[in-house]
Design an enzyme around this catalytic site. Structure first.
Site, mmCIF file in Angstrom:
data_model
loop_
_atom_site.group_PDB
_atom_site.id
_atom_site.type_symbol
_atom_site.label_atom_id
_atom_site.label_comp_id
_atom_site.label_asym_id
_atom_site.label_seq_id
_atom_site.Cartn_x
_atom_site.Cartn_y
_atom_site.Cartn_z
ATOM 1 N N GLU A 68 7.919 -4.077 -2.719
ATOM 2 C CA GLU A 68 7.600 -2.235 -2.279
ATOM 3 C C GLU A 68 9.024 -2.374 -2.527
ATOM 4 O O GLU A 68 10.098 -2.269 -1.285
ATOM 5 C CB GLU A 68 6.570 -2.151 -1.671
ATOM 6 N N LYS A 89 0.653 3.218 -6.790
ATOM 7 C CA LYS A 89 -0.220 1.957 -5.106
ATOM 8 C C LYS A 89 -1.395 3.267 -5.041
ATOM 9 O O LYS A 89 -1.254 4.791 -4.947
ATOM 10 C CB LYS A 89 0.863 2.287 -4.011
ATOM 11 N N CYS A 98 1.147 -3.700 -1.491
ATOM 12 C CA CYS A 98 1.114 -4.115 -0.038
ATOM 13 C C CYS A 98 -0.121 -3.220 0.079
ATOM 14 O O CYS A 98 -1.384 -4.465 0.130
ATOM 15 C CB CYS A 98 2.627 -2.654 0.681
HETATM 16 C C1 ACM Z 1 2.441 -0.491 2.875
HETATM 17 O O1 ACM Z 1 1.563 -0.414 2.919
HETATM 18 N N1 ACM Z 1 3.992 -1.138 2.772
HETATM 19 C C2 ACM Z 1 2.348 -1.179 4.670
#
Ligand code: ACM
Length: 271
Positions: A42, A113, A146
């Site tokens: 990420e 995300k 993530c």
């Molecule tokens: C995260 O979602 N980078 C902890």
């Protein structure tokens, strides 16, 4: 026809804001390895801990017309592989914590995300794109980023849409994800490639963030095929058999998808 392919990941330690260096360091770390798929962390090009919205905006890029996506497309073409990598996306005035998938023939798609973690809420809007499975030619690839791991509906949605592999660019700070991804793979019979970073960022007062490394590849039986260290930059490639992810049978009487009881499930919480 063989359904064996190679998947790999990079575990990096980006220098905050040094985009050009982070791109060339990633390519150097990968070297001449051969793989069908490479997953990068990420926000691999910028680092994680933005200090202001203005800083996040300056370091974000349009997709696919920004320099990082162009760099990844050139790399994918030259290496003959697909790449999934996380970067901050700027779309008009809105920023998203996104990931792109590119292949030897160019841009394939992007994901934003869905579950924004903690201080990321200061900079990024929650993703507004549906969970999508991308056809990379050699495999069907779903993307989550993530903290999306913490919501089992994410991996389930991708698996039900036919993902063979979940590519999972990450900057993990919570300790539970490497173990939890074993369950995500087992409950969906998919492969997952989690690419995490290492190192610490202390850019916000009183908020040192240590990233836990432990990038990994997990198979549909929940076996960890490779797991990286907690503190070093690393590159790895493993061979996987896609037939294993395409077979949802558990035994002669049970099938992971066919046995689902959609008539009983109430995941909207409405009873
Ligand atoms: C995260 O979602 N980078 C902890």
């Amino acid at each position: 026809m063989s359904s064996n392919i190679k998947v790999g990941f990079l575990q990096t330690q980006p220098e905050f804001g040094a985009v050009e260096e982070n791109l060339s360091q990633a390519k150097k770390l990968w070297g001449e390895r051969k793989s069908d798929l490479l997953v990068l962390p990420e926000l691999f090009n910028t680092g994680y801990q933005f200090q202001s919205l203005a800083e996040a905006r300056n370091l974000s890029e349009p997709i696919p017309d920004g320099p990082t996506t162009r760099f990844l497309m050139d790399w994918a073409r030259d290496a003959g592989m697909a790449i999934v990598a996380g970067l901050a996306e700027r779309d008009g005035k809105t920023l998203y914590n996104s990931a792109v998938i590119v292949g030897p023939k160019g841009f394939i798609g992007k994901f934003r995300k869905a579950h924004i973690f903690d201080s990321e809420n200061n900079f990024f809007q929650p993703g507004d794109l549906p969970f999508t499975v991308f056809d990379a030619g050699f495999a069907k690839i779903g993307i989550m980023i993530c903290f999306d791991w913490r919501f089992p509906e994410t991996a389930r949605t991708l698996a039900l849409q036919g993902a063979d592999i979940i590519a999972h660019p990450s900057n993990l700070v919570l300790p539970d994800c490497p173990q939890a991804m074993i369950t995500r793979c087992l409950e969906n019979r998919v492969y997952a490639v989690t690419s995490d970073r290492v190192g610490t960022e202390k850019r916000a007062p009183g908020e040192a963030l240590k990233f836990i490394g432990q990038s990994q590849v997990v198979d549909p039986d929940g076996t960890v095929l490779i797991r990286a260290s907690e503190d070093r930059e690393e590159a790895h490639v493993v061979e996987i058999d896609l037939a294993k992810a395409r077979n949802k049978r558990i035994n002669s009487r049970n099938d992971l998808f066919a046995d689902r009881r959609e008539d009983l499930y109430r995941i909207d919480g409405k009873g």
